[in-house]
Design a protein around this motif. Structure first.
Motif, PDB file in Angstrom:
ATOM      1  N   VAL A  86       0.831  -1.201   0.000  1.00  0.00           N
ATOM      2  CA  VAL A  86       0.000   0.000   0.000  1.00  0.00           C
ATOM      3  C   VAL A  86       0.864   1.250   0.000  1.00  0.00           C
ATOM      4  O   VAL A  86       0.614   2.194  -0.745  1.00  0.00           O
ATOM      5  CB  VAL A  86      -0.947  -0.004   1.225  1.00  0.00           C
ATOM      6  N   ASP A  87       1.917   1.264   0.837  1.00  0.00           N
ATOM      7  CA  ASP A  87       2.812   2.418   0.935  1.00  0.00           C
ATOM      8  C   ASP A  87       4.253   1.906   0.947  1.00  0.00           C
ATOM      9  O   ASP A  87       4.838   1.687   2.013  1.00  0.00           O
ATOM     10  CB  ASP A  87       2.510   3.211   2.208  1.00  0.00           C
ATOM     11  N   PRO A  88       4.869   1.667  -0.217  1.00  0.00           N
ATOM     12  CA  PRO A  88       6.223   1.103  -0.275  1.00  0.00           C
ATOM     13  C   PRO A  88       7.270   1.948   0.438  1.00  0.00           C
ATOM     14  O   PRO A  88       8.185   1.414   1.060  1.00  0.00           O
ATOM     15  CB  PRO A  88       6.508   1.018  -1.776  1.00  0.00           C
ATOM     16  N   ILE A  89       7.166   3.267   0.331  1.00  0.00           N
ATOM     17  CA  ILE A  89       8.169   4.142   0.949  1.00  0.00           C
ATOM     18  C   ILE A  89       8.124   4.000   2.476  1.00  0.00           C
ATOM     19  O   ILE A  89       9.176   3.861   3.133  1.00  0.00           O
ATOM     20  CB  ILE A  89       7.939   5.612   0.540  1.00  0.00           C
ATOM     21  N   GLU A  92      11.112   2.562   5.004  1.00  0.00           N
ATOM     22  CA  GLU A  92      11.611   3.320   6.154  1.00  0.00           C
ATOM     23  C   GLU A  92      11.441   2.532   7.447  1.00  0.00           C
ATOM     24  O   GLU A  92      12.318   2.534   8.316  1.00  0.00           O
ATOM     25  CB  GLU A  92      10.886   4.661   6.236  1.00  0.00           C
ATOM     26  N   GLY A  93      10.327   1.823   7.584  1.00  0.00           N
ATOM     27  CA  GLY A  93      10.103   1.020   8.789  1.00  0.00           C
ATOM     28  C   GLY A  93      11.091  -0.124   8.899  1.00  0.00           C
ATOM     29  O   GLY A  93      11.628  -0.402   9.981  1.00  0.00           O
ATOM     30  N   ALA A 121       7.840  -6.227  15.489  1.00  0.00           N
ATOM     31  CA  ALA A 121       8.063  -4.859  15.015  1.00  0.00           C
ATOM     32  C   ALA A 121       7.657  -4.722  13.549  1.00  0.00           C
ATOM     33  O   ALA A 121       7.092  -3.694  13.144  1.00  0.00           O
ATOM     34  CB  ALA A 121       9.535  -4.480  15.199  1.00  0.00           C
ATOM     35  N   VAL A 122       7.930  -5.755  12.738  1.00  0.00           N
ATOM     36  CA  VAL A 122       7.511  -5.708  11.332  1.00  0.00           C
ATOM     37  C   VAL A 122       5.997  -5.775  11.232  1.00  0.00           C
ATOM     38  O   VAL A 122       5.381  -5.096  10.395  1.00  0.00           O
ATOM     39  CB  VAL A 122       8.179  -6.855  10.543  1.00  0.00           C
ATOM     40  N   HIS A 123       5.375  -6.594  12.095  1.00  0.00           N
ATOM     41  CA  HIS A 123       3.909  -6.640  12.136  1.00  0.00           C
ATOM     42  C   HIS A 123       3.342  -5.247  12.371  1.00  0.00           C
ATOM     43  O   HIS A 123       2.329  -4.856  11.763  1.00  0.00           O
ATOM     44  CB  HIS A 123       3.441  -7.571  13.261  1.00  0.00           C
ATOM     45  N   ASP A 124       3.974  -4.500  13.266  1.00  0.00           N
ATOM     46  CA  ASP A 124       3.456  -3.184  13.642  1.00  0.00           C
ATOM     47  C   ASP A 124       3.530  -2.190  12.489  1.00  0.00           C
ATOM     48  O   ASP A 124       2.851  -1.151  12.536  1.00  0.00           O
ATOM     49  CB  ASP A 124       4.237  -2.640  14.841  1.00  0.00           C
ATOM     50  N   ILE A 125       4.345  -2.461  11.466  1.00  0.00           N
ATOM     51  CA  ILE A 125       4.374  -1.570  10.300  1.00  0.00           C
ATOM     52  C   ILE A 125       3.012  -1.588   9.599  1.00  0.00           C
ATOM     53  O   ILE A 125       2.563  -0.587   9.039  1.00  0.00           O
ATOM     54  CB  ILE A 125       5.495  -1.994   9.322  1.00  0.00           C
ATOM     55  N   GLY A 126       2.358  -2.760   9.638  1.00  0.00           N
ATOM     56  CA  GLY A 126       1.010  -2.872   9.072  1.00  0.00           C
ATOM     57  C   GLY A 126       0.967  -2.894   7.562  1.00  0.00           C
ATOM     58  O   GLY A 126      -0.033  -2.475   6.976  1.00  0.00           O
ATOM     59  N   GLU A 127       2.024  -3.380   6.932  1.00  0.00           N
ATOM     60  CA  GLU A 127       2.084  -3.406   5.473  1.00  0.00           C
ATOM     61  C   GLU A 127       1.724  -4.806   4.964  1.00  0.00           C
ATOM     62  O   GLU A 127       2.413  -5.781   5.275  1.00  0.00           O
ATOM     63  CB  GLU A 127       3.500  -3.028   5.009  1.00  0.00           C
TER      64      GLU A 127
END
Length: 610
Positions: free
Chosen positions: A119-122, A126-127, A164-170
């Motif tokens: 949805v938001d690659p940038i 960064e995450g 922590a990667v889960h929390d990015i929500g991507e």
């Protein structure tokens, strides 16, 4: 196809001349044409039926053959189609001789990306860069906004990183389960275990394969489901292994050495109880191999099995033991000690003048080059080579490490008299410390050849009788006197009856000749001397220590022997060997302080006759 006309003109004219009806000719030709058409149709139908019958026969024949093959074959355990189901249960644990875990498996996860689903690659890039600082942010942005459909991010992540990667929500960042190999004791026994890595990989699984050490040597066994997950039990003892590594590290520091190695072997079985090479590494984070320079400078280099060293005066017991076995000498036989001894255009000297006549025992106690050479001359070249070969000093050790094959001894191609002389006192033939341990274990094992192993409890046939028990016992008694009144007096640890021999060998230059200030100092020991159970080899690479008198010493008697003595003090009680009395022992550094001892000859003292 040429069709016959129904009313051929020639026949019609002749029929009219004879007064016959031409219509009869047409009717006859029509009948013949219809019969030909029927014959062709019947043949085509018969051909189709034969073809179909052949196809059915082939199909049913194939099914029948396959069913027969399955009926006559051995049943096999069904395998799942998903790779992860094969991998998760296949790699067995590795334990020490007491069942303590040395290597095991841990369920973890990998992370990969489907950039086209992001949805938001940038923001995702960064995450990830914040969670994994080793990732390059700009490269991630380029990959996520490009045309890539799939990419790995990390092959292994911790539970905290996963959250922590889960929390990015991507939604374009995905996880896959996999097993990883862990070594809970860190760098302890790192060279023995070797390490592992990933072979075939998928998003839901990864194949764990051995890449060095016993992990690679037993890779097929560790992955074989037929073993039902039974662990591989090694011969090493974790407590002994850690004690050896700690003492060697302290000794290496005190003696200013660039490297150290040690191996402890059980005489009766050949089982290696501890094996250490310093510097070492952690198989959880295996370093990259060196691409240039000296291979021994890499922490991956196993000095115990890969080192090819001239082991100096530790070899002197071999010609003496052989001469005792051949009946050429006894411990009190007088041997000329006049120096130098001349062989062709060369002459061989001793470090000191030990007198005109030495007993065979004093030759080993005082470490006389000249006396050893005279005994080797009594034996002869052919018998000398045959004996050393039987001791295993011409071939790579059969120990269960993939690195062992690279430790092939450097044996002279030619064996003239001068080579026979220098080999008798440990120069001109380069072997590993494990070779030396195996040869000393053979002497300690009543003369029966010992085969080294890293597997616990494996039954082996008794080795070849190389020495008579009487010759082996006399050899050990001589080695005991080296410790009580010779160059290894600092190894006389009370209560353990240590027997052994020092060796200080000048290191050869790559360009030829020998360094004047670089040595390999080795102490080979057997204990207890009255009932030999263990062999211990300790080597220090390029040691140098200042004596109490302010001079610099590199000899094994002043460098390696104190380290070996401390190690015997540490491991003796762990082996069930109790010293005779309780003593107030000094600190480890104080015990390593050198004393002035008789120095065994070092290097090849060959000088061309003038």
């Amino acid at each position: 196809m040429i069709r016959t006309p129904l009313r051929p003109l020639a026949r019609i004219l002749r029929a009219r001349e004879r007064g016959e009806d031409p219509d009869d000719i047409e009717a006859e030709n029509r009948r013949l044409r219809h019969e030909a058409l029927q014959d062709r149709a019947r043949r085509r139908a018969e051909g189709r039926l034969m073809l179909m019958a052949g196809c059915f026969l082939l199909a049913f024949g194939t099914v029948g053959v396959r069913m027969g093959a399955l009926a006559s074959s051995q049943p096999s355990e069904p395998r799942a189609q998903v790779l992860s189901s094969q991998i998760m249960s296949q790699r067995a644990d590795i334990t020490d001789r007491r069942g303590r875990i040395l290597a095991t498996n841990l369920l973890t996860h990998s992370i990969y990306a489907h950039p086209h689903q992001m949805v938001d690659p940038i923001a995702a890039a960064e995450g990830l860069a914040r969670i994994f600082p080793d990732l390059e942010l700009e490269q991630l942005k380029e990959d996520f906004t490009g045309n890539r459909k799939f990419m790995w991010i990390k092959r292994k992540i911790s539970p905290e990183q996963m959250q922590a990667v889960h929390d990015i929500g991507e939604p374009g960042l995905l996880f896959g389960p996999r097993e990883m190999r862990i070594y809970p004791n860190g760098d302890v026994a790192g060279h023995i275990l070797g390490g592992s890595g990933f072979g075939n990989e998928g998003v839901n699984s990864a194949e764990v394969i051995g890449i060095a050490g016993v992990e690679k040597a037993f890779d097929a066994w560790l992955r074989d489901p037929a073993n039902s997950g039974a662990p591989l039990s090694l011969s090493i003892d974790l407590t002994l292994q850690q004690a050896m590594e700690e003492v060697l590290a302290s000794g290496m520091d005190v003696m200013n050495a660039k490297g150290a190695s040690g191996v402890l072997m059980e005489v009766s079985t050949g089982e290696v109880l501890a094996m250490a090479s310093l510097p070492d590494f952690d198989p959880n984070d295996r370093p990259r191999p060196l691409l240039t320079g000296d291979a021994s400078d890499s922490p991956l280099f196993n000095r115990v099995v890969q080192g090819q060293y001239e082991l100096g005066s530790t070899f002197k017991i071999f010609p003496i033991a052989q001469a005792l076995d051949l009946g050429l000498i006894n411990p009190s036989t007088g041997i000329s000690g006049k120096t130098p001894i001349r062989i062709g255009k060369f002459r061989i000297n001793d470090f000191h003048n030990y007198g005109d006549v030495l007993s065979a025992t004093d030759i080993i106690v005082k470490s006389s080059n000249v006396g050893t050479v005279r005994i080797a001359q009594m034996i002869g070249v052919d018998r000398q080579k045959d004996f050393l070969q039987k001791l295993g000093l011409f071939d790579a050790t059969p120990i269960e490490l993939v690195e062992a094959s690279t430790g092939q001894p450097l044996v002279p191609q030619r064996w003239p008299a001068v080579t026979a002389a220098t080999v008798s006192f440990g120069h001109g033939l380069a072997a590993s410390p494990l070779h030396l341990a195996t040869a000393y274990a053979t002497i300690a094992n009543n003369g029966h050849r010992v085969t080294p192993t890293l597997v616990h409890g494996r039954k082996r046939p008794e080795g070849e009788q190389i020495l008579t028990p009487r010759s082996a016992a006399m050899s050990i008694d001589m080695l005991r006197q080296v410790v009580t009144r010779g160059t290894a007096r600092q190894a006389d640890v009370p209560g353990y009856e240590v027997a052994g021999k020092t060796g200080t060998a000048d290191k050869p230059r790559p360009s030829g000749g020998y360094y004047k200030n670089k040595v390999l100092a080795t102490f080979a020991s057997i204990f207890p001397a009255s009932d030999p159970k263990y062999v211990l080899i300790v080597s220090l690479d390029e040691p140098s220590v200042e004596t109490a008198y302010g001079s610099e010493s590199r000899t094994a008697g002043n460098t390696t022997v104190p380290v070996a003595a401390e190690l015997i003090r540490r491991i003796g009680p762990l082996l069930g060997l109790s010293p005779k009395g309780d003593e107030n022992l000094p600190t480890i550094r104080a015990r390593f302080e050198p004393r002035v001892e008789p120095r065994e000859p070092s290097g090849i003292k060959l000088v061309a006759n003038q």
